[in-house]
Design a protein around this motif. Structure first.
Motif, PDB file in Angstrom:
ATOM      1  N   CYS A  57       2.466  19.799  16.319  1.00 57.04           N
ATOM      2  CA  CYS A  57       2.329  19.980  14.860  1.00 57.04           C
ATOM      3  C   CYS A  57       1.008  19.372  14.405  1.00 57.04           C
ATOM      4  O   CYS A  57       0.356  18.614  15.135  1.00 57.04           O
ATOM      5  CB  CYS A  57       3.500  19.349  14.114  1.00 57.04           C
ATOM      6  N   SER A  58       0.627  19.731  13.186  1.00 56.12           N
ATOM      7  CA  SER A  58      -0.586  19.159  12.603  1.00 56.12           C
ATOM      8  C   SER A  58      -0.389  17.669  12.355  1.00 56.12           C
ATOM      9  O   SER A  58       0.749  17.202  12.170  1.00 56.12           O
ATOM     10  CB  SER A  58      -0.910  19.859  11.277  1.00 56.12           C
ATOM     11  N   PRO A  59      -1.469  16.889  12.368  1.00 52.68           N
ATOM     12  CA  PRO A  59      -1.318  15.440  12.143  1.00 52.68           C
ATOM     13  C   PRO A  59      -0.789  15.137  10.742  1.00 52.68           C
ATOM     14  O   PRO A  59      -1.105  15.848   9.773  1.00 52.68           O
ATOM     15  CB  PRO A  59      -2.736  14.913  12.352  1.00 52.68           C
ATOM     16  N   TYR A  60       0.004  14.101  10.635  1.00 51.73           N
ATOM     17  CA  TYR A  60       0.498  13.618   9.340  1.00 51.73           C
ATOM     18  C   TYR A  60      -0.527  12.617   8.796  1.00 51.73           C
ATOM     19  O   TYR A  60      -0.777  11.582   9.424  1.00 51.73           O
ATOM     20  CB  TYR A  60       1.862  12.956   9.499  1.00 51.73           C
ATOM     21  N   VAL A  61      -1.114  12.938   7.649  1.00 51.18           N
ATOM     22  CA  VAL A  61      -2.242  12.158   7.124  1.00 51.18           C
ATOM     23  C   VAL A  61      -1.862  11.584   5.764  1.00 51.18           C
ATOM     24  O   VAL A  61      -1.438  12.316   4.850  1.00 51.18           O
ATOM     25  CB  VAL A  61      -3.510  13.028   6.988  1.00 51.18           C
ATOM     26  N   ASP A  62      -2.023  10.262   5.600  1.00 48.22           N
ATOM     27  CA  ASP A  62      -1.835   9.572   4.320  1.00 48.22           C
ATOM     28  C   ASP A  62      -3.106   8.822   3.973  1.00 48.22           C
ATOM     29  O   ASP A  62      -3.692   8.135   4.840  1.00 48.22           O
ATOM     30  CB  ASP A  62      -0.674   8.575   4.394  1.00 48.22           C
ATOM     31  N   VAL A  63      -3.557   8.968   2.720  1.00 48.43           N
ATOM     32  CA  VAL A  63      -4.657   8.143   2.193  1.00 48.43           C
ATOM     33  C   VAL A  63      -4.044   7.272   1.102  1.00 48.43           C
ATOM     34  O   VAL A  63      -4.058   7.595  -0.093  1.00 48.43           O
ATOM     35  CB  VAL A  63      -5.802   9.012   1.645  1.00 48.43           C
ATOM     36  N   GLN A  64      -3.456   6.176   1.530  1.00 48.17           N
ATOM     37  CA  GLN A  64      -2.695   5.316   0.613  1.00 48.17           C
ATOM     38  C   GLN A  64      -2.494   3.964   1.271  1.00 48.17           C
ATOM     39  O   GLN A  64      -2.328   3.855   2.485  1.00 48.17           O
ATOM     40  CB  GLN A  64      -1.337   5.960   0.301  1.00 48.17           C
ATOM     41  N   SER A  65      -2.471   2.916   0.443  1.00 44.35           N
ATOM     42  CA  SER A  65      -2.267   1.575   0.970  1.00 44.35           C
ATOM     43  C   SER A  65      -0.863   1.427   1.544  1.00 44.35           C
ATOM     44  O   SER A  65       0.107   1.973   1.010  1.00 44.35           O
ATOM     45  CB  SER A  65      -2.474   0.528  -0.137  1.00 44.35           C
ATOM     46  N   GLY A  66      -0.772   0.699   2.630  1.00 38.73           N
ATOM     47  CA  GLY A  66       0.528   0.454   3.244  1.00 38.73           C
ATOM     48  C   GLY A  66       1.153  -0.850   2.818  1.00 38.73           C
ATOM     49  O   GLY A  66       2.217  -1.230   3.317  1.00 38.73           O
ATOM     50  N   THR A  67       0.516  -1.564   1.857  1.00 41.51           N
ATOM     51  CA  THR A  67       1.025  -2.875   1.455  1.00 41.51           C
ATOM     52  C   THR A  67       2.152  -2.778   0.455  1.00 41.51           C
ATOM     53  O   THR A  67       2.996  -3.673   0.379  1.00 41.51           O
ATOM     54  CB  THR A  67      -0.101  -3.718   0.842  1.00 41.51           C
ATOM     55  N   ASP A  68       2.159  -1.704  -0.346  1.00 37.05           N
ATOM     56  CA  ASP A  68       3.169  -1.567  -1.403  1.00 37.05           C
ATOM     57  C   ASP A  68       4.324  -0.738  -0.883  1.00 37.05           C
ATOM     58  O   ASP A  68       4.254   0.486  -0.794  1.00 37.05           O
ATOM     59  CB  ASP A  68       2.558  -0.914  -2.644  1.00 37.05           C
ATOM     60  N   SER A  69       5.406  -1.399  -0.520  1.00 38.81           N
ATOM     61  CA  SER A  69       6.564  -0.691   0.032  1.00 38.81           C
ATOM     62  C   SER A  69       7.356   0.046  -1.033  1.00 38.81           C
ATOM     63  O   SER A  69       8.265   0.794  -0.723  1.00 38.81           O
ATOM     64  CB  SER A  69       7.481  -1.686   0.750  1.00 38.81           C
ATOM     65  N   ARG A  70       7.002  -0.160  -2.333  1.00 37.35           N
ATOM     66  CA  ARG A  70       7.756   0.500  -3.403  1.00 37.35           C
ATOM     67  C   ARG A  70       7.289   1.944  -3.611  1.00 37.35           C
ATOM     68  O   ARG A  70       7.958   2.729  -4.258  1.00 37.35           O
ATOM     69  CB  ARG A  70       7.615  -0.288  -4.705  1.00 37.35           C
ATOM     70  N   LYS A  71       6.093   2.287  -3.102  1.00 41.62           N
ATOM     71  CA  LYS A  71       5.563   3.626  -3.278  1.00 41.62           C
ATOM     72  C   LYS A  71       5.731   4.398  -1.974  1.00 41.62           C
ATOM     73  O   LYS A  71       5.313   3.946  -0.909  1.00 41.62           O
ATOM     74  CB  LYS A  71       4.078   3.559  -3.657  1.00 41.62           C
ATOM     75  N   GLU A  72       6.322   5.572  -2.068  1.00 40.64           N
ATOM     76  CA  GLU A  72       6.540   6.376  -0.880  1.00 40.64           C
ATOM     77  C   GLU A  72       5.242   7.074  -0.471  1.00 40.64           C
ATOM     78  O   GLU A  72       4.488   7.565  -1.303  1.00 40.64           O
ATOM     79  CB  GLU A  72       7.625   7.419  -1.147  1.00 40.64           C
ATOM     80  N   ARG A  73       5.007   7.130   0.849  1.00 35.85           N
ATOM     81  CA  ARG A  73       3.865   7.863   1.392  1.00 35.85           C
ATOM     82  C   ARG A  73       4.363   9.261   1.773  1.00 35.85           C
ATOM     83  O   ARG A  73       5.292   9.411   2.577  1.00 35.85           O
ATOM     84  CB  ARG A  73       3.300   7.135   2.612  1.00 35.85           C
ATOM     85  N   ALA A  74       3.729  10.259   1.204  1.00 34.24           N
ATOM     86  CA  ALA A  74       4.245  11.627   1.332  1.00 34.24           C
ATOM     87  C   ALA A  74       4.279  12.073   2.789  1.00 34.24           C
ATOM     88  O   ALA A  74       5.299  12.609   3.273  1.00 34.24           O
ATOM     89  CB  ALA A  74       3.392  12.578   0.501  1.00 34.24           C
ATOM     90  N   ALA A  75       3.168  11.863   3.512  1.00 30.39           N
ATOM     91  CA  ALA A  75       3.127  12.322   4.908  1.00 30.39           C
ATOM     92  C   ALA A  75       4.086  11.516   5.785  1.00 30.39           C
ATOM     93  O   ALA A  75       4.706  12.065   6.713  1.00 30.39           O
ATOM     94  CB  ALA A  75       1.694  12.216   5.439  1.00 30.39           C
ATOM     95  N   PHE A  76       4.205  10.219   5.528  1.00 31.27           N
ATOM     96  CA  PHE A  76       5.125   9.381   6.291  1.00 31.27           C
ATOM     97  C   PHE A  76       6.565   9.858   6.099  1.00 31.27           C
ATOM     98  O   PHE A  76       7.344   9.957   7.067  1.00 31.27           O
ATOM     99  CB  PHE A  76       4.965   7.929   5.847  1.00 31.27           C
TER     100      PHE A  76
END
Length: 532
Positions: free
Chosen positions: A46-65
């Motif tokens: 599959c295509s790579p899952y790409v997020d451009v977002q900080s990983g420090t804030d666990s309250r915000k969901e990362r779309a690709a993750f």
């Protein structure tokens, strides 16, 4: 023949700027992950899952993750390949969610630069979270040291200022600075925020972002002490990156900046804003002539005014108006000032209006109280001055105690558990003595009336006697605001009216009496109780 494992790759950076950096860009991560999969013999399905977002804030969901976890549940691949463990998670919450998917689906996780498997996943999550906390603490320490050195580190500069990176301080913006001065002068002269917003938008004056002005933006400027030369850093107390409490002014770090207005103009604007808020016609839909004058004797809070325009879903021909004790409304069960909690506005207003107009039509009672008050004014003023000196001395002691507690806190002589109750106690006592000093000053000022007030009172009563007939409700309201300080209502609905004899001044326009008078009175008078 052994079946190749199906792999999905995950890459992440915290910001758009990092996406182009050489050390850990998206391109570098993807190249290393592809190389790792080829070396291991994995088939990328599959295509790579790409997020451009900080990983420090666990309250915000990362779309690709989130999409990667969902595809793993559907069996889209057998293994997840990432560049490093901190690309997948930087706190325990996303690590726990990833481990749950691994346990339920059998999907494994591998990283290119550092070895990691299911057994060490929790340890890596803890290490990543500790690293983020350390970075956050070092960043805050650096900002605090800059703030103590007088550098501006509190984010975007407010309207009227621009940031000078060469000295890390604020200086005036030539265009915005003149507009801010005009805003303060406009309101200090008695204008409202609404009229200012209307004029700015009609003239085509836009905000820094090129948009029309709003009331909230103007109010934010007028209430910001930075325009007097006082910027603050560290307004909020944070724990683990979350705001848990606001700090007092004494606990914040003061950053001096070039002022735009004087302290006198700023304080005058604050008083005018409070006055505008009190007398705003938006407070009620109908005219309540006793609005802001009624106070409850039981809980010492003011009465609110309300009107009802319908009943059982049907409109009323004449709106029903009421006055209600704010203490009983805001803290139900704590106060039992009266039953019912609300009073009929029409009945109450008729009683007060008749009593006040009768007092000015036949002013013998008012003049007698004024004569008695003048006769004993010197003696009362001496007693009040003595109390005022003692209250000022106590206030000074509390200020010193507050500074001492804060000094102990800065020197780490007090823990957080010891500091909070001591600060709360000292501030409560300090506020009590501040209010006591203010009340005594007001009483002393009301007693400093000379005998000339008696002649003013007689002249005033004679001038308005013939003018208090056939006036509109709005005119009644304006007149009562001039001559009545407060109206106290006790549990039995008895009234105590404090009347002010205003100071005579030059003739204004559109007044209901021939002899004009200002809003500031020279003395208060209390006459007998009346019930309704």
């Amino acid at each position: 023949m052994e079946t190749k494992k199906r792999a999905g790759t995950y890459i992440r950076v915290s910001s758009r700027e990092q996406a182009t950096e050489d050390k850990a860009s998206l391109e570098v991560q993807q190249r290393d992950c592809d190389t790792y999969c080829r070396r291991k013999g994995y088939d990328i399905v599959c295509s790579p899952y790409v997020d451009v977002q900080s990983g420090t804030d666990s309250r915000k969901e990362r779309a690709a993750f989130e999409q990667m976890l969902e595809d793993a549940r559907k069996g889209a691949f057998d293994i997840i390949v990432a560049w490093r463990p901190d690309r997948l998670f930087r706190s325990l919450w996303p690590a726990a969610r990833l481990k749950q998917v691994m346990d339920t689906t059998g999907v494994d996780v591998e990283t290119v630069t550092q070895p990691m498997d299911k057994s060490t996943l929790g340890l890596w999550a803890w290490v990543a979270e500790r690293e983020i906390q350390n970075i956050r603490e070092r960043t805050m320490m650096g900002r605090e040291s800059l703030a103590r050195a007088g550098k501006f580190v509190t984010g975007n500069p407010p309207y009227g200022y621009k940031y000078d990176p060469s000295i890390k301080q604020l200086r005036h913006d030539e265009t915005e600075h003149l507009q801010v001065v005009g805003i303060f002068n406009w309101v200090a002269q008695g204008k409202s925020i609404g009229s200012l917003v209307t004029d700015f938008n009609l003239l085509g004056i836009l905000t820094r972002r090129g948009k029309p002005w709003t009331r909230q933006q103007i109010a934010k400027i007028l209430k910001n002490p930075i325009y007097t030369g006082r910027a603050y850093w560290g307004k909020r107390e944070r724990r683990n990156g979350l705001v848990v409490a606001k700090k007092s002014v004494e606990e914040r770090i003061l950053i001096p900046v070039t002022p735009v207005v004087t302290e006198e103009i700023f304080e005058r604007v604050q008083r005018q804003l409070n006055k505008n808020r009190r007398i705003s016609p938006r407070n009620t839909k109908a005219v309540h002539i006793l609005q802001h004058l009624l106070w409850c004797r039981g809980c010492s809070t003011s009465f609110g005014a309300r009107s009802r325009n319908s009943r059982y879903g049907k409109p009323l021909i004449t709106p029903k108006r009421y006055y209600g004790c704010r203490g009983m409304k805001q803290s139900p069960g704590a106060y039992h000032c009266r039953r019912p909690a609300e009073l009929n506005a029409t009945t109450l207003e008729n009683v007060v209006w008749n009593e006040v107009t009768q007092a000015f039509a036949e002013p013998q009672t008012l003049l007698k109280i004024l004569r008695d008050r003048n006769a004993t004014a010197d003696e009362k003023a001496g007693l009040i001055r003595t109390k005022l000196d003692k209250a000022a001395e106590q206030l000074e002691k509390k200020n010193l105690e507050l500074q001492q507690v804060l000094t102990y806190a800065r020197q780490n002589l007090l823990s957080t558990e010891e500091l909070k109750p001591q600060l709360a106690q000292v501030r409560e006592q300090k506020q009590h003595w501040e209010e006591e000093v203010q009340n005594l000053k007001q009483k002393l000022g009301s007693l400093q009336a000379d005998a000339g007030n008696l002649a003013d009172a007689e002249k005033l009563c004679l001038s308005i006697r013939e003018r208090l007939v056939d006036v509109t409700p709005q005119q009644k309201k304006e007149f009562l605001r001039l001559v009545v300080e407060r109206i106290w209502v006790d549990k039995s609905n008895n009234l105590e009216i404090e009347v002010v004899i205003p100071k005579l001044e030059k003739q204004p326009n559109d007044v209901i009496c021939e002899t004009p008078f200002s809003l500031q009175g020279e003395g208060e008078f209390l006459w007998g109780q009346m019930s309704f």
